[in-house]
Motif scaffolding. Structure first.
Motif, short mmCIF file in Angstrom:
data_model
loop_
_atom_site.label_atom_id
_atom_site.label_comp_id
_atom_site.label_asym_id
_atom_site.label_seq_id
_atom_site.Cartn_x
_atom_site.Cartn_y
_atom_site.Cartn_z
N ASP A 1 1.14 3.98 -3.09
CA ASP A 1 0.84 5.39 -2.87
C ASP A 1 2.03 6.27 -3.28
N LYS B 1 2.37 6.43 -7.18
CA LYS B 1 1.35 7.31 -7.75
C LYS B 1 1.73 8.77 -7.53
N ASP C 1 0.83 -1.21 0.00
CA ASP C 1 0.00 0.00 0.00
C ASP C 1 0.86 1.26 0.00
N GLU C 2 1.88 1.27 0.85
CA GLU C 2 2.77 2.43 0.94
C GLU C 2 3.54 2.61 -0.36
#
Length: 211
Positions: free
Chosen positions: A75, A78, A71-72
């Motif tokens: 993110d 992106k 997830d990190e």
């Protein structure tokens, strides 16, 4: 604003984007903006305005880089893409007035490309999502080999490697691939049986450059 002299290649990793950009610039006496060409501005970036790009610039312990969760990692990538787009547009705005053709391995989003360019100036090059995961450490890039050594030096190298592969899978997903595939721009898909010369001919044809 339309970038009339600029030809963009976007897409996935391992599709041959930078190779094509370099060859096009050589053949047509143009300017090659290869992968991460915006790095020329990295040293002067404000960390508050560009937190994702300056993350690696200011990183004190690179072990933190490889220990992030998927997830990190997603993110962060992106965020990097959005910040890169800002820098790219700044650089290209200047290059567009120099009169030469400019060939770009770009991070600029599909949405933005549709605003600043025409269909015959944008090409999407794709490689299967699993290639970016399975072959990540095959390239002799210093950065990749540095990360590999970091992973091998972790307390549990196998677990560390699996976590990093999950990060790579997240950002090289089928959904991301399909978004490029259905972007509306011309597509060239990597073919192991096609030579670099034949791929180059396809790229020239897509851009209407064949003479």
């Amino acid at each position: 604003m339309k970038f009339d002299n600029i030809f963009f290649i976007n897409g996935t990793a391992y599709a041959g984007k930078s190779t094509m950009v370099k060859r096009l610039a050589e053949k047509y006496n143009g300017i090659a903006c290869e992968e991460n060409y915006h790095d020329e501005l990295l040293s002067g970036l404000d960390r508050e305005k560009f937190p994702c790009l300056t993350y690696t610039r200011d990183l004190q312990d690179w072990s933190d880089f490889i220990r992030r969760t998927p997830d990190e990692y997603e993110d962060w990538t992106k965020g990097v893409s959005k910040e890169c787009e800002t820098l790219e547009l700044h650089i290209l705005d200047k290059l567009n007035t120099e009169g030469k053709m400019v060939f770009v391995d770009t991070n600029i989003s599909i949405k933005t490309l549709k605003k600043i360019s025409d269909n015959n100036h944008v090409l999407i090059m794709l490689a299967a999502p699993d290639i970016s995961v399975n072959r990540f450490f095959e390239r002799p890039d210093k950065e990749k080999q540095f990360l590999y050594q970091l992973l091998m030096n972790e307390e549990n190298p196998e677990l560390a490697m699996e976590n990093f592969r999950q990060c790579l899978k997240r950002v090289n997903s089928r959904a991301a691939y399909d978004a490029f595939l259905h972007s509306g721009f011309q597509i060239i898909v990597r073919d192991e049986n096609r030579s670099v010369e034949d791929t180059f001919a396809l790229v020239e044809k897509a851009f209407g450059l064949q003479r």
